[in-house]
Every structure is written in C-alpha cells, then in structure tokens.
Design an enzyme around this catalytic site. Structure first.
Site, short mmCIF file in Angstrom:
data_model
loop_
_atom_site.label_atom_id
_atom_site.label_comp_id
_atom_site.label_asym_id
_atom_site.label_seq_id
_atom_site.Cartn_x
_atom_site.Cartn_y
_atom_site.Cartn_z
N CYS A 109 -4.75 -7.92 -8.22
CA CYS A 109 -4.72 -9.06 -7.41
C CYS A 109 -5.73 -10.09 -7.89
O CYS A 109 -5.51 -11.23 -7.93
CB CYS A 109 -5.07 -8.75 -5.92
SG CYS A 109 -6.39 -7.55 -5.72
N HIS A 143 -8.86 -14.11 -2.64
CA HIS A 143 -9.54 -14.06 -3.69
C HIS A 143 -10.03 -15.50 -4.30
O HIS A 143 -9.06 -15.94 -4.76
CB HIS A 143 -9.09 -13.08 -4.91
CG HIS A 143 -8.97 -11.78 -4.47
ND1 HIS A 143 -9.54 -11.20 -3.33
CD2 HIS A 143 -8.49 -10.69 -5.06
CE1 HIS A 143 -9.22 -9.81 -3.09
NE2 HIS A 143 -8.65 -9.51 -4.13
P1 NAP Z 1 -3.70 1.62 1.65
O1 NAP Z 1 -3.96 0.68 2.52
O2 NAP Z 1 -4.96 2.90 1.60
O3 NAP Z 1 -2.37 2.50 1.70
C1 NAP Z 1 -1.86 3.34 0.88
C2 NAP Z 1 -0.36 3.82 1.32
O4 NAP Z 1 -0.07 5.04 0.41
C3 NAP Z 1 -0.34 4.25 2.95
O5 NAP Z 1 1.14 3.91 3.02
C4 NAP Z 1 -0.33 5.81 2.66
O6 NAP Z 1 0.41 6.56 3.57
C5 NAP Z 1 0.30 6.06 1.40
N1 NAP Z 1 -0.36 7.48 0.87
C6 NAP Z 1 -1.57 7.58 0.53
N2 NAP Z 1 -1.68 9.01 0.04
C7 NAP Z 1 -0.36 9.30 -0.03
C8 NAP Z 1 0.26 10.33 -0.70
N3 NAP Z 1 -0.55 11.69 -1.20
N4 NAP Z 1 1.50 10.71 -0.73
C9 NAP Z 1 2.28 9.62 -0.43
N5 NAP Z 1 1.78 8.45 0.27
C10 NAP Z 1 0.68 8.31 0.33
O7 NAP Z 1 -3.68 1.04 0.31
P2 NAP Z 1 -3.33 -0.39 -0.28
O8 NAP Z 1 -4.62 -1.35 -0.10
O9 NAP Z 1 -2.22 -0.79 0.60
O10 NAP Z 1 -3.15 -0.39 -1.80
C11 NAP Z 1 -1.84 0.48 -2.30
C12 NAP Z 1 -1.86 0.12 -3.91
O11 NAP Z 1 -1.57 -1.50 -4.09
C13 NAP Z 1 -2.99 0.54 -4.53
O12 NAP Z 1 -2.66 1.11 -5.85
C14 NAP Z 1 -3.91 -0.47 -4.86
O13 NAP Z 1 -4.74 -0.64 -6.02
C15 NAP Z 1 -2.83 -1.69 -4.91
N6 NAP Z 1 -2.95 -3.16 -4.72
C16 NAP Z 1 -3.68 -3.57 -3.46
C17 NAP Z 1 -4.23 -4.80 -3.43
C18 NAP Z 1 -4.66 -5.41 -1.99
O14 NAP Z 1 -5.04 -6.59 -1.93
N7 NAP Z 1 -4.92 -4.37 -1.14
C19 NAP Z 1 -3.67 -5.73 -4.33
C20 NAP Z 1 -3.30 -5.44 -5.63
C21 NAP Z 1 -2.93 -3.88 -5.64
P3 NAP Z 1 -0.41 7.14 4.97
O15 NAP Z 1 -0.55 5.85 5.99
O16 NAP Z 1 0.49 8.06 5.51
O17 NAP Z 1 -1.90 7.58 4.44
#
Ligand code: NAP
Length: 344
Positions: free
Chosen positions: A150, A242
């Site tokens: 991001c 950001h």
């Molecule tokens: P998050 O809120 O922690 O969500 C993670 C998701 O993955 C949830 O649906 C979770 O399911 C699932 N998950 C976790 N462990 C798992 C497993 N072992 N098997 C299958 N599913 C699993 O994270 P996020 O902020 O959305 O980020 C997700 C990705 O996008 C990351 O790689 C991050 O680096 C990237 N990203 C984020 C942003 C941002 O602004 N947040 C920007 C760019 C990229 P449960 O609810 O069941 O635990």
C-alpha cells in the site's frame, strides 16, 4: 460478461474491502469466501465482524465461509482475490494457481519473484506478459498476479509521471494509517498519542517493489528501473490513508510547473474501477490530507500537493487510501485488467 469470483481471507481488513467492492461490481459476482479454519463453516456475517461503515452486503452475508483450500472452492469460480497473511499466501496461492485458478493477490509473498507480474494497471499493464513465462516455467494452467504494498502504490504513479524527466534518485518518508497493519496489527495503547518510526519490512518493500514496477519488460525478462529508492516508514494514529513525503531527483531538470503538468496529464485507463484523472494535484500546500482526500474517486485516486523545488530536486507529498487503492481496489483493478486481456 459476468465472472464468478472468490475472496481468500475474506474476513480480514482487506478481505472485507474486497467484498464491499465486488458485491456491486458490474463484471464480477461473488461465489465463494474463504478464511481460516476458525471461520470456516460459519455464516460470513458472524465470521467477519463487519467493520466497514457501509452495511454488510445482504447477498453475501449468509454465505458459508469455506476453508482456504482449492478442494473447497466451487469449480465455476473463474478468479480468486487473495488477502491472506503473507505466510499463508506463500503456502496456498501457488496451490490455487496450480489447480487452474487465476489469483489476483495483495499478499506480499512472491511479489519480487522474476516470473510474477507486480502490476499497477495505469503504470505497467504490459508486465502481465510475464504470465506466459510463469505458465511455461511452473507448468500452471492458472496464474498469480500481485499488486504492490500500500505504501508503494501511493507513490509509484507520481514517480512514473516524473520518469519522463529520467528518475535517478528517490527518498520517501511515510505517515501510515493503522488499518495498514490489519485488525490485529497495532493496539490502541501503542498508537494513541504516538508515532512509531518503524514498520517491519515496509522500507525494503518500497525500495524494491518501486523499481520492479517502474522497470521494463522485453517480452521475456523484466529489468528493474535504475533509480535508487530509499524509504523511512512511520505509523501514525490515522485510521485510513497513507500520506508520504517524497524527494525525487531527475536527470533532466524539471520545474514545479513541469512536475505538476506531468502528474496531472499522466494517462488514466478505461477499466470499471479506474479513477480519472489518476492523479489530482492540489495547489494548496496543506493538501492532500488523509481525512479530506482518501475517499476521492471511490478511494482509488492518488492525490499530490506541495510540489516545490529543492537543492536536490523536487519535493512533494502524495496520498492514497491504503485499503482501497493500496490493497482491495488495487487487486480488483488487476482483476479487471486480467478479464479485459482474456486471461480468465
Ligand atoms: P487481517 O485483517 O489479519 O486478515 C487476514 C485474513 O486471512 C482473515 O480473513 C483471516 O481469517 C485469514 N487467515 C488468517 N490465517 C489464515 C490461515 N492460516 N488460513 C486461511 N486464512 C487465514 O489482514 P489484512 O490487513 O486484511 O491483510 C491481508 C493481506 O493484505 C496481508 O498479506 C497484508 O500484508 C496485505 N495488505 C494489507 C494492506 C492494508 O492496508 N491492510 C495493504 C496492502 C496489503 P480469520 O478471520 O478466520 O482469521
């Protein structure tokens, strides 16, 4: 034509944004939502703990969350959007691509792999050509395409615009919102009344991903852009959006007017989620600001401002919505590009 799509990691911060964007989408229809084993088997409305200001879409609220496993995904799903934690994505995204699915992923794993296209459609749509190399090398029927981090995506369109003057060196300092760390990322005790001058791995991602995005693809191989990029990343107590302070040196001299014109005229593209113009440049040096500007063009526009000349080149500020333009919206835009170019 409508394509049935799924979301891997649909209950998370980015996954919920994906659901929000895909539910009303003119070309995509949600057919499958997955998450961890703890959420699998539960109705999406219970598993997701919806945290977005617009109501949870009724069409998907009662879908049963599936395991994140190719066996659990229905065969009629054409494309998967992934917002899995990087360590999980590393393990399973390749399994999905091998099983024949086209995966448009946010997750940071494999972004720098030489045969994985890292794409911002307005900047380097031609890098999708790497998919032929990927399919040859990995023997996949499916495909894996990434969008950048991001903080990288916020800055790179402005750099691509300035590259007409020959970009040689970039310094950037970021002020990043808490939603960028995911729901469990930063506690309120850490961030309220505070700023944290370190985000693990973020600086390295900005430095390498920018050069890959701005690099050139000759039909067989990708060359990184020659500019040097150095980043300092900071977490601040904003919710979304950001803001970044950029210093850009170019081979050819560029005035403030040249830089503003290059950014304002940088070409938009014609996909359902793409903003027009791509970059909005403010005259007011006090803009852009996260609270005022992150929702522009449905959260998909890059804002810039405060452009000035310094002794070492241009300095300006830029901003984007990190979970929309910087994550879910970026993946959806890549999905639209994949559909338009016949990869589904
Ligand atoms: P998050 O809120 O922690 O969500 C993670 C998701 O993955 C949830 O649906 C979770 O399911 C699932 N998950 C976790 N462990 C798992 C497993 N072992 N098997 C299958 N599913 C699993 O994270 P996020 O902020 O959305 O980020 C997700 C990705 O996008 C990351 O790689 C991050 O680096 C990237 N990203 C984020 C942003 C941002 O602004 N947040 C920007 C760019 C990229 P449960 O609810 O069941 O635990």
């Amino acid at each position: 034509m409508t394509h049935t799509v799924g979301v891997l990691g649909a209950t998370g911060a980015v996954g919920q944004r994906l659901v929000q964007l895909l539910d009303p989408h003119p070309e995509f229809e949600i057919g499958c939502l997955t998450a961890s084993s703890e959420s699998a088997g539960r109705p999406y409305r219970d598993a997701a703990k919806w945290r977005i200001p617009t109501p949870i879409p009724e069409d998907v609220a009662d879908l049963t969350v599936k395991e994140t496993d190719p066996e659990a995904v229905p065969d009629d799903v054409d494309m998967l959007f992934s917002s899995l934690p990087s360590s999980v994505g590393e393990r399973v995204e390749s399994d999905f691509a091998e099983a024949g699915y086209v995966v448009s992923s946010n997750s940071s794993n494999q972004r720098m792999a030489p045969d994985v296209p890292l794409v911002i459609p307005e900047v380097n749509a031609d890098h999708l050509g790497l998919l032929e190399v990927q399919r040859d090398e990995r023997g996949w029927d499916g495909a894996l395409v990434k969008n950048p981090n991001c903080s990288t995506i916020t800055m790179v369109p402005t750099l691509a615009a300035l590259d007409e003057f020959g970009l040689s060196r970039v310094h950037v300092a970021t002020l990043q919102a808490v939603s960028g760390a995911g729901y469990d990322g930063v506690t309120s005790m850490e961030i309220i009344d505070n700023a944290i001058p370190h985000i693990g791995g973020e600086e390295e991602k900005m430095e390498s991903e920018s050069r890959k995005l701005l690099g050139s693809f000759d039909g067989a191989e990708l060359s990184m852009h020659g500019a040097t990029v150095s980043a300092s990343c900071n977490r601040i107590p904003t919710l979304d959006g950001h803001l970044e302070n950029v210093w850009a040196e170019t081979d050819e001299e560029a005035s403030v007017e040249d830089a503003i014109e290059a950014m304002e005229e940088y070409e938009a593209i014609d996909l359902p989620s793409s903003p027009d113009p791509l970059i909005e440049v403010f005259e007011d040096p006090g803009r852009p600001q996260p609270r005022l500007d992150r929702e522009r063009e449905n959260g998909m526009q890059i804002s810039a401002g405060g452009v000035r000349e310094t002794e070492t080149g241009l300095q300006y500020n830029c901003l984007a919505h990190n979970t929309l333009r910087g994550a879910a919206g970026a993946s959806v835009l890549n999905g639209e590009l994949l559909a338009e170019q016949g990869y589904l």
